[in-house]
Design a protein around this motif. Structure first.
Motif, PDB file in Angstrom:
ATOM      1  N   GLY B   7       0.802  -1.229   0.000  1.00  0.00           N
ATOM      2  CA  GLY B   7       0.000   0.000   0.000  1.00  0.00           C
ATOM      3  C   GLY B   7       0.829   1.271   0.000  1.00  0.00           C
ATOM      4  N   ARG B   8       0.581   2.158   0.974  1.00  0.00           N
ATOM      5  CA  ARG B   8       1.190   3.490   0.985  1.00  0.00           C
ATOM      6  C   ARG B   8       2.607   3.507   1.554  1.00  0.00           C
ATOM      7  N   ALA B   9       3.084   2.397   2.056  1.00  0.00           N
ATOM      8  CA  ALA B   9       4.436   2.368   2.612  1.00  0.00           C
ATOM      9  C   ALA B   9       5.443   2.753   1.515  1.00  0.00           C
ATOM     10  N   PRO B  10       6.554   3.381   1.894  1.00  0.00           N
ATOM     11  CA  PRO B  10       7.461   3.952   0.885  1.00  0.00           C
ATOM     12  C   PRO B  10       8.065   2.932  -0.084  1.00  0.00           C
ATOM     13  N   ASN B  11       8.524   1.791   0.390  1.00  0.00           N
ATOM     14  CA  ASN B  11       9.180   0.856  -0.535  1.00  0.00           C
ATOM     15  C   ASN B  11       8.219   0.242  -1.547  1.00  0.00           C
ATOM     16  N   PRO B  12       7.037  -0.189  -1.140  1.00  0.00           N
ATOM     17  CA  PRO B  12       6.073  -0.619  -2.167  1.00  0.00           C
ATOM     18  C   PRO B  12       5.788   0.475  -3.191  1.00  0.00           C
ATOM     19  N   ARG B  13       5.688   1.725  -2.737  1.00  0.00           N
ATOM     20  CA  ARG B  13       5.462   2.824  -3.701  1.00  0.00           C
ATOM     21  C   ARG B  13       6.621   2.964  -4.660  1.00  0.00           C
ATOM     22  N   ARG B  14       7.860   2.855  -4.164  1.00  0.00           N
ATOM     23  CA  ARG B  14       9.026   2.974  -5.055  1.00  0.00           C
ATOM     24  C   ARG B  14       8.928   1.965  -6.194  1.00  0.00           C
ATOM     25  N   VAL B  15       8.557   0.738  -5.862  1.00  0.00           N
ATOM     26  CA  VAL B  15       8.502  -0.303  -6.897  1.00  0.00           C
ATOM     27  C   VAL B  15       7.363  -0.033  -7.876  1.00  0.00           C
ATOM     28  N   ARG B  16       6.206   0.383  -7.377  1.00  0.00           N
ATOM     29  CA  ARG B  16       5.089   0.640  -8.297  1.00  0.00           C
ATOM     30  C   ARG B  16       5.407   1.816  -9.223  1.00  0.00           C
ATOM     31  N   ILE B  17       6.054   2.849  -8.679  1.00  0.00           N
ATOM     32  CA  ILE B  17       6.456   3.995  -9.514  1.00  0.00           C
ATOM     33  C   ILE B  17       7.488   3.539 -10.546  1.00  0.00           C
ATOM     34  N   PHE B  18       8.398   2.678 -10.144  1.00  0.00           N
ATOM     35  CA  PHE B  18       9.409   2.173 -11.087  1.00  0.00           C
ATOM     36  C   PHE B  18       8.743   1.458 -12.263  1.00  0.00           C
ATOM     37  N   PHE B  19       7.809   0.568 -11.973  1.00  0.00           N
ATOM     38  CA  PHE B  19       7.063  -0.096 -13.055  1.00  0.00           C
ATOM     39  C   PHE B  19       6.425   0.953 -13.981  1.00  0.00           C
ATOM     40  N   ALA B  20       5.786   1.954 -13.384  1.00  0.00           N
ATOM     41  CA  ALA B  20       5.080   2.957 -14.195  1.00  0.00           C
ATOM     42  C   ALA B  20       6.071   3.741 -15.064  1.00  0.00           C
ATOM     43  N   GLU B  21       7.212   4.130 -14.502  1.00  0.00           N
ATOM     44  CA  GLU B  21       8.204   4.883 -15.287  1.00  0.00           C
ATOM     45  C   GLU B  21       8.811   4.022 -16.397  1.00  0.00           C
ATOM     46  N   LYS B  22       8.897   2.712 -16.168  1.00  0.00           N
ATOM     47  CA  LYS B  22       9.388   1.813 -17.211  1.00  0.00           C
ATOM     48  C   LYS B  22       8.340   1.588 -18.295  1.00  0.00           C
ATOM     49  N   GLY B  23       7.083   1.897 -17.980  1.00  0.00           N
ATOM     50  CA  GLY B  23       6.010   1.561 -18.913  1.00  0.00           C
ATOM     51  C   GLY B  23       5.683   0.082 -18.894  1.00  0.00           C
ATOM     52  N   GLY B 168      12.648  11.193  -4.228  1.00  0.00           N
ATOM     53  CA  GLY B 168      11.301  11.773  -4.204  1.00  0.00           C
ATOM     54  C   GLY B 168      10.435  11.115  -3.140  1.00  0.00           C
ATOM     55  N   ILE B 169      10.571   9.803  -3.006  1.00  0.00           N
ATOM     56  CA  ILE B 169       9.790   9.092  -1.989  1.00  0.00           C
ATOM     57  C   ILE B 169      10.297   9.453  -0.583  1.00  0.00           C
ATOM     58  N   ALA B 170      11.599   9.669  -0.459  1.00  0.00           N
ATOM     59  CA  ALA B 170      12.129  10.108   0.849  1.00  0.00           C
ATOM     60  C   ALA B 170      11.517  11.455   1.243  1.00  0.00           C
ATOM     61  N   ILE B 171      11.399  12.354   0.263  1.00  0.00           N
ATOM     62  CA  ILE B 171      10.776  13.660   0.550  1.00  0.00           C
ATOM     63  C   ILE B 171       9.294  13.473   0.902  1.00  0.00           C
ATOM     64  N   ASP B 172       8.587  12.650   0.123  1.00  0.00           N
ATOM     65  CA  ASP B 172       7.174  12.358   0.446  1.00  0.00           C
ATOM     66  C   ASP B 172       7.035  11.835   1.881  1.00  0.00           C
ATOM     67  N   PHE B 173       7.988  10.980   2.264  1.00  0.00           N
ATOM     68  CA  PHE B 173       7.928  10.276   3.552  1.00  0.00           C
ATOM     69  C   PHE B 173       8.153  11.243   4.729  1.00  0.00           C
ATOM     70  N   MET B 174       8.668  12.427   4.434  1.00  0.00           N
ATOM     71  CA  MET B 174       8.870  13.411   5.500  1.00  0.00           C
ATOM     72  C   MET B 174       7.524  13.854   6.084  1.00  0.00           C
ATOM     73  N   LYS B 175       6.472  13.869   5.246  1.00  0.00           N
ATOM     74  CA  LYS B 175       5.183  14.385   5.714  1.00  0.00           C
ATOM     75  C   LYS B 175       4.600  13.515   6.847  1.00  0.00           C
ATOM     76  N   PRO B 176       4.400  12.197   6.619  1.00  0.00           N
ATOM     77  CA  PRO B 176       3.895  11.394   7.745  1.00  0.00           C
ATOM     78  C   PRO B 176       4.888  11.313   8.910  1.00  0.00           C
ATOM     79  N   SER B 177       6.166  11.574   8.633  1.00  0.00           N
ATOM     80  CA  SER B 177       7.166  11.557   9.701  1.00  0.00           C
ATOM     81  C   SER B 177       7.212  12.890  10.449  1.00  0.00           C
TER      82      SER B 177
END
Lengths: 203, 203
Positions: B7-23, B168-177
């Motif tokens: 879900g919203r956890a940072p590492n799962p997001r990194r992988v989903r974004i990677f797939f999307a950027e790869k197309g 980018g995900i590290a910066i996003d992660f600052m908000k909940p932190s």
């Protein structure tokens, strides 16, 4: 190329062992004395703003920092033996184990050293609670490593990979961090004995 | 392939974004609820003994853990666009920046979250001193990132790479932190705004 080296510190050793296992001669070494804080000088900070060692200086002046980035660069220039793996799945599992050890055991041991060793008191703002919490995680990391080494000669099969270098140095680093390796991790002991006997481990 | 997702956890997001950027279309997702400790069950521990997410399950049953190992595997199957770089020096500098951010900013923000967020109190043995010491390091990491982004559109030049996803995900992660991003990091703000506007960032 030139290599800004940090002597007995774990990351400089990882890179020197990697060169040796690749059969690639070390470039000219430029010693940087961590105990004397030479990695914190303005001159070195211009080379690596992260103030970490080692750094590989390329012939065009590019300063390449981060242990694994340096190792991968050497592997791209000298593909054999493939210490990061060759086929996609094999390479992915080597990357998994290298990261699992780095983010697990290696990080925990380094935190114990940094936050509890008397010699580091001058270099770091030590947080004893950080050292203690890290120390408590180490047994779980060792269980995982021992299990894998019960089923494999090296971490990822019959051949040494970069993951073994990372893990072997993490085990070495336990000694100055004053963390005993319990006797019953017999698979780790067998494998670490094999690693320590390799010529690369003397560099 | 199937992807054990968190879900919203940072590492799962990194992988989903990677797939999307790869197309590359995402494989079937198997949701694992971290808040309900589903990653700590005996069933999931058999899949990933490190109890971390995400995990890519290959068709032959191999469970591939560790965010960057998964991303590299996808890149080896689908080389373009080369988010880990292509030429040796370019790839090495991307690896350097990805690791510099991971071991620096990302790790520090994660430690603040883990050791100080009320929602994590049930999942972790929190060490407030660890959170506090990590929080104090963050400004230095941001200075380094801002400097690099003052000279480059993305971290390693004109094109997005895996290092931008990590940062980018590290910066996003600052908000909940609950770590504010100071106004004067204008280069980070410009770049993070661009990242957040990409379709990949919505996954």
């Amino acid at each position: 190329m030139k290599l800004y080296d940090g002597g007995r510190a774990p990351n400089p050793r990882r890179v020197r062992i990697f060169f040796a296992e690749k059969g690639v001669p070390l470039p000219e070494l430029i010693p940087v004395d961590i105990a004397r804080k030479e990695h914190r000088t303005p001159e070195f900070t211009r080379i690596n703003p992260s103030q970490r060692l080692p750094v590989l200086l390329l012939d065009d002046g590019t300063a390449l920092a981060e242990t694994i980035a340096i190792c991968r660069y050497i592997e791209s220039l000298h593909p054999a033996p493939a210490l990061f793996g060759a086929a996609p799945k094999e390479a992915a599992l080597i990357e998994m184990w290298n990261r699992r050890i780095e983010l697990g055991l290696f990080t925990a041991v380094a935190a114990v050293f940094r936050h509890s060793h008397p010699a580091m008191a001058e270099l770091e703002d030590q947080v004893p609670e950080w050292a203690e919490a890290s120390r408590e995680q180490i047994d779980d990391h060792l269980v995982l490593l021992d299990l894998q080494l019960g089923a494999n000669r090296f971490l990822c099969g019959d051949e040494l990979t970069v993951a073994d270098i990372t893990a072997g140095i993490a085990i070495d680093f336990m000694k100055p961090s004053r963390i005993p390796l319990p006797e019953d991790f017999t698979n780790i002991r067998r494998w670490h004995g094999e690693l320590s006997a390799r010529p690369s481990w003397k560099v």
